[in-house]
Design a protein around this motif. Sequence first.
Motif, PDB file in Angstrom:
ATOM      1  N   ALA A   1       0.826  -1.201   0.000  1.00  0.00           N
ATOM      2  CA  ALA A   1       0.000   0.000   0.000  1.00  0.00           C
ATOM      3  C   ALA A   1       0.862   1.253   0.000  1.00  0.00           C
ATOM      4  CB  ALA A   1      -0.918   0.004   1.231  1.00  0.00           C
ATOM      5  N   ARG A   2       0.243   2.361  -0.393  1.00  0.00           N
ATOM      6  CA  ARG A   2       0.924   3.648  -0.315  1.00  0.00           C
ATOM      7  C   ARG A   2       1.277   3.944   1.143  1.00  0.00           C
ATOM      8  NH1 ARG A   2      -3.367   4.510  -3.855  1.00  0.00           N
ATOM      9  NH2 ARG A   2      -2.736   4.939  -6.003  1.00  0.00           N
ATOM     10  N   GLY A   3       2.403   4.550   1.346  1.00  0.00           N
ATOM     11  CA  GLY A   3       2.843   4.881   2.690  1.00  0.00           C
ATOM     12  C   GLY A   3       3.874   3.918   3.243  1.00  0.00           C
ATOM     13  N   TRP A   4       4.018   2.758   2.603  1.00  0.00           N
ATOM     14  CA  TRP A   4       5.009   1.812   3.098  1.00  0.00           C
ATOM     15  C   TRP A   4       6.430   2.382   3.029  1.00  0.00           C
ATOM     16  CZ3 TRP A   4       4.309  -4.088   1.962  1.00  0.00           C
ATOM     17  CH2 TRP A   4       3.076  -4.512   2.499  1.00  0.00           C
TER      18      TRP A   4
ATOM     19  N   ASP B   1       9.700   2.416   8.907  1.00  0.00           N
ATOM     20  CA  ASP B   1      11.064   2.007   9.257  1.00  0.00           C
ATOM     21  C   ASP B   1      11.338   0.566   8.837  1.00  0.00           C
ATOM     22  OD1 ASP B   1      11.649   4.476  10.391  1.00  0.00           O
ATOM     23  OD2 ASP B   1      10.953   3.870  12.379  1.00  0.00           O
ATOM     24  N   GLN B   2      10.326  -0.303   9.014  1.00  0.00           N
ATOM     25  CA  GLN B   2      10.452  -1.705   8.608  1.00  0.00           C
ATOM     26  C   GLN B   2       9.287  -2.068   7.698  1.00  0.00           C
ATOM     27  OE1 GLN B   2      10.885  -3.417  12.799  1.00  0.00           O
ATOM     28  NE2 GLN B   2      12.339  -4.683  11.679  1.00  0.00           N
ATOM     29  N   THR B   3       9.587  -2.510   6.499  1.00  0.00           N
ATOM     30  CA  THR B   3       8.536  -2.896   5.560  1.00  0.00           C
ATOM     31  C   THR B   3       7.772  -4.103   6.084  1.00  0.00           C
ATOM     32  OG1 THR B   3       9.875  -2.124   3.711  1.00  0.00           O
ATOM     33  CG2 THR B   3       8.065  -3.610   3.177  1.00  0.00           C
ATOM     34  N   PRO B   4       6.437  -4.092   6.050  1.00  0.00           N
ATOM     35  CA  PRO B   4       5.666  -5.273   6.466  1.00  0.00           C
ATOM     36  C   PRO B   4       6.054  -6.504   5.646  1.00  0.00           C
ATOM     37  CG  PRO B   4       4.247  -3.363   6.274  1.00  0.00           C
ATOM     38  CD  PRO B   4       5.576  -2.962   5.698  1.00  0.00           C
TER      39      PRO B   4
ATOM     40  N   ASP C   1       3.738  -0.485  10.686  1.00  0.00           N
ATOM     41  CA  ASP C   1       5.187  -0.461  10.513  1.00  0.00           C
ATOM     42  C   ASP C   1       5.795  -1.726  11.133  1.00  0.00           C
ATOM     43  OD1 ASP C   1       7.915   0.148  10.445  1.00  0.00           O
ATOM     44  OD2 ASP C   1       7.581   2.255  10.912  1.00  0.00           O
ATOM     45  N   GLY C   2       6.523  -2.486  10.345  1.00  0.00           N
ATOM     46  CA  GLY C   2       7.215  -3.664  10.847  1.00  0.00           C
ATOM     47  C   GLY C   2       6.352  -4.882  11.086  1.00  0.00           C
ATOM     48  N   GLU C   3       5.096  -4.840  10.673  1.00  0.00           N
ATOM     49  CA  GLU C   3       4.182  -5.944  10.955  1.00  0.00           C
ATOM     50  C   GLU C   3       4.499  -7.183  10.111  1.00  0.00           C
ATOM     51  OE1 GLU C   3      -0.430  -6.324  12.036  1.00  0.00           O
ATOM     52  OE2 GLU C   3      -0.046  -5.220  10.205  1.00  0.00           O
TER      53      GLU C   3
END
Length: 465
Positions: free
Chosen positions: A110-113, A117-120, A167-169
């Motif tokens: 999605a937009r905003g990634w 800090d950490q890409t899902p 973030d980071g999920e």
Amino acid sequence: MIPVRGYEGRRVAVLGLGRSGLATAHALRAGGAEPLVWDDSPEARDKAVAAGFAPHDLTREQAFDGVASLIVSPGIPHLYPSPNPIIARAMAAGVPVDNDIGLFFRSWGARGWESMDQTPRVVAVTGSNGKSTTTALIHHILSVSGRPSQMAGNIGRGVLDIEPAQDGEVVVLELSSYQTELARALTPDIAVFTNLSPDHLDRHGGMGGYFAAKRRLFSEGGPDRAVIGVDEVEGRFLANQMAEAPEDDRLIRISSGQKLEGAGWSVFARKGFLAEWRKGRQVASVDLRGIRGLPGAHNHQNACAAYAAARALGLAPRVIEEAFHSFEGLPHRTQIVGERNGVTFVNDSKATNVDSAAKALQAFPRIRWIAGGLGKDGGIAALAGYLAPVVKAYLIGHSAREFALQIGTTPHEVCETMERAVESAMAEAEPGEVVLLAPAAASFDQYPNFEKRGEHFTALVQSRL
């Protein structure tokens, strides 16, 4: 909800309106598509109407005019033993057929990634046995470690029903062969293959088709890292296909029973100890013997798979070990449901085939075994080599008498009903023994599903404690 991308302003048909089908319809609408929903069941169609969708009869001629795609629920056959007539009509009309898993992978990013800090990331787990426990265990490890995580797919929520990423999920998906076989996009960051044993062979046209369905998780997009069980020849073949060299650590081989060394990355369990090896040396070890929620060699394999996936996500060995100790297991999968006078009661109603029942029988030294139901092809003759721990069998359901003929000299009682089996086993069990429900059969002769069978066993046990 994950809005489906790529179908804005277009009509998309949805066949099958169970949990995943309705979630798909909502996600399509949220993404700007016009969902055309259908189910052969009038009750399912009524639920769709209550959810705000008007049924679109896909059995009619010209039903696919102007339709961009058909999204199919996993229980509906599209190839073997024969295609559902609606799917056959869509294919004849040139309409692409997909499922919610394919829609998820094309819509998850999605937009905003770019500002996170950490890409899902996505971990996807498949295999014949243990994938539910492995999926839940990975999710548990992440949760205990403080990392945001969601669990979905063939367990928990439908994949399109989960929340947009933090973030980071990490999203942990359990994927069945029905789901991997049809998805037009399969791009997990980490893919896990637990093991392979015969199952759903009519749906896949034989063992080769079944393995091919599982293999798609690794071949359609290619994960960044693969965790592969190598205790069967299919797993060894798949691992060989994924590795570019012996030292290629994008692959983590796992095993329960074999010692895996070599130049690569491996995680294996032997004699109750999990070991991690990298580049020819051991780097970590975990004592699994006292972990209550992971009894038996089959659960030790699940622990290896979950450990490997967690390590691939960057978690430390001691963090993973700590999470193991607080894992309580899943309902109906070697689930401890009670104890009395030194006797332990275990619900493994999910053991619906010979292979999973064999794993349960190897988990405990002295067993009062409750088995039976609607037997599968071959009955339980293949369990002959696993009956040494069985003090006595208590046989229930449609196949009780057939099973009695197949267990040789093992003491047994034809009980027919769960009530009688539990009553007899509890009366005769001695300290140090386990009363184990591991049916090695389907539940449909007496129960709507294996969950209801396990719940009945649990209720009967707990009412007598």
